[in-house]
Motif scaffolding. Structure first.
Motif, mmCIF file in Angstrom:
data_model
loop_
_atom_site.group_PDB
_atom_site.id
_atom_site.type_symbol
_atom_site.label_atom_id
_atom_site.label_comp_id
_atom_site.label_asym_id
_atom_site.label_seq_id
_atom_site.Cartn_x
_atom_site.Cartn_y
_atom_site.Cartn_z
ATOM 1 N N GLU A 130 0.827 -1.206 0.000
ATOM 2 C CA GLU A 130 0.000 0.000 0.000
ATOM 3 C C GLU A 130 0.865 1.262 0.000
ATOM 4 O OE1 GLU A 130 -2.822 -0.150 3.206
ATOM 5 O OE2 GLU A 130 -3.704 -2.016 2.465
ATOM 6 N N GLN A 131 1.938 1.225 0.788
ATOM 7 C CA GLN A 131 2.843 2.384 0.818
ATOM 8 C C GLN A 131 3.491 2.593 -0.542
ATOM 9 O OE1 GLN A 131 3.284 4.568 3.438
ATOM 10 N NE2 GLN A 131 4.325 5.753 1.846
ATOM 11 N N GLN B 22 2.238 1.707 -3.436
ATOM 12 C CA GLN B 22 1.212 2.242 -4.340
ATOM 13 C C GLN B 22 0.964 3.720 -4.065
ATOM 14 O OE1 GLN B 22 -2.098 -0.361 -3.626
ATOM 15 N NE2 GLN B 22 -1.317 -1.967 -5.007
ATOM 16 N N THR B 23 0.910 4.072 -2.790
ATOM 17 C CA THR B 23 0.716 5.480 -2.425
ATOM 18 C C THR B 23 1.876 6.328 -2.935
ATOM 19 O OG1 THR B 23 -0.503 4.814 -0.453
ATOM 20 C CG2 THR B 23 0.369 7.047 -0.479
ATOM 21 N N ASP B 24 3.104 5.822 -2.769
ATOM 22 C CA ASP B 24 4.287 6.544 -3.249
ATOM 23 C C ASP B 24 4.258 6.702 -4.765
ATOM 24 O OD1 ASP B 24 5.131 6.694 -0.648
ATOM 25 O OD2 ASP B 24 6.696 5.149 -0.842
ATOM 26 N N ARG C 229 1.572 6.729 -6.728
ATOM 27 C CA ARG C 229 0.528 7.695 -7.076
ATOM 28 C C ARG C 229 1.011 9.116 -6.804
ATOM 29 N NH1 ARG C 229 -3.380 3.769 -4.915
ATOM 30 N NH2 ARG C 229 -3.000 4.704 -2.886
ATOM 31 N N ALA C 230 1.670 9.291 -5.666
ATOM 32 C CA ALA C 230 2.194 10.627 -5.336
ATOM 33 C C ALA C 230 3.244 11.041 -6.356
ATOM 34 C CB ALA C 230 2.779 10.631 -3.927
ATOM 35 N N ARG D 155 1.470 12.062 -9.561
ATOM 36 C CA ARG D 155 0.836 13.370 -9.381
ATOM 37 C C ARG D 155 1.891 14.477 -9.444
ATOM 38 N NH1 ARG D 155 -2.941 11.925 -4.339
ATOM 39 N NH2 ARG D 155 -4.414 10.637 -5.454
#
Length: 149
Positions: A130-131, A133-135, A137-138, A141
């Protein structure tokens, strides 16, 4: 996840084995207690019989009566000796049942620790994924925002 479900099946089996071992120990303890009670009854009866005989010891006794009393007391002593052996056998069964229960509890505890560790590893892997994936996506962006400016 399949590995975890296999472990959970093993834990459930270990729980049933532990519960069965606990029931077996309780049954062995009950049987031992019954054997001890029977031995105590035999010993009490022997003491009562001797006490009654002692009251009548000064009375004039025929040799046949004395012979039968001695024979009876011998048989009663023999029965008490056999019952003492039975009590000892039950003690051995109780000890074996305790050992079986202890082994079952240890197996269950070790399997539970393995399951806990496996769950922790899965949770850690999920958190890392999850981290990541979050990284990602960030990062996307950020790149998109940099390209727009």
């Amino acid at each position: 996840m399949s590995n975890l479900s296999s472990l959970l099946v093993a834990v459930n089996l270990a729980m049933r084995q532990r519960d069965d071992a606990r029931k077996a120990l309780q049954a062995a303890l009950a049987a031992q207690q019954a054997a001890r009670a029977q031995l105590e009854q035999l010993n009490d009866y022997a003491r009562e019989t001797e006490a009654r005989w002692g009251v009548r010891a000064d009375a004039d006794m025929k040799p046949e009566v004395m012979y039968h009393h001695i024979q009876f007391m011998g048989r009663l002593g023999h029965a008490a000796g056999l019952q003492t052996t039975v009590v000892g056998d039950h003690e051995g069964r109780v000890n074996m049942a305790r050992q079986t229960l202890l082994q079952a509890e240890l197996r269950l505890a070790s399997l539970s620790k393995v399951v806990d560790k496996r769950r922790s590893d899965i949770e850690l892997a999920n958190a890392r994924r999850e981290q990541k994936q979050t990284d990602e996506r960030a990062s996307l962006r950020y790149r998109n925002s940099q390209q727009e400016h």
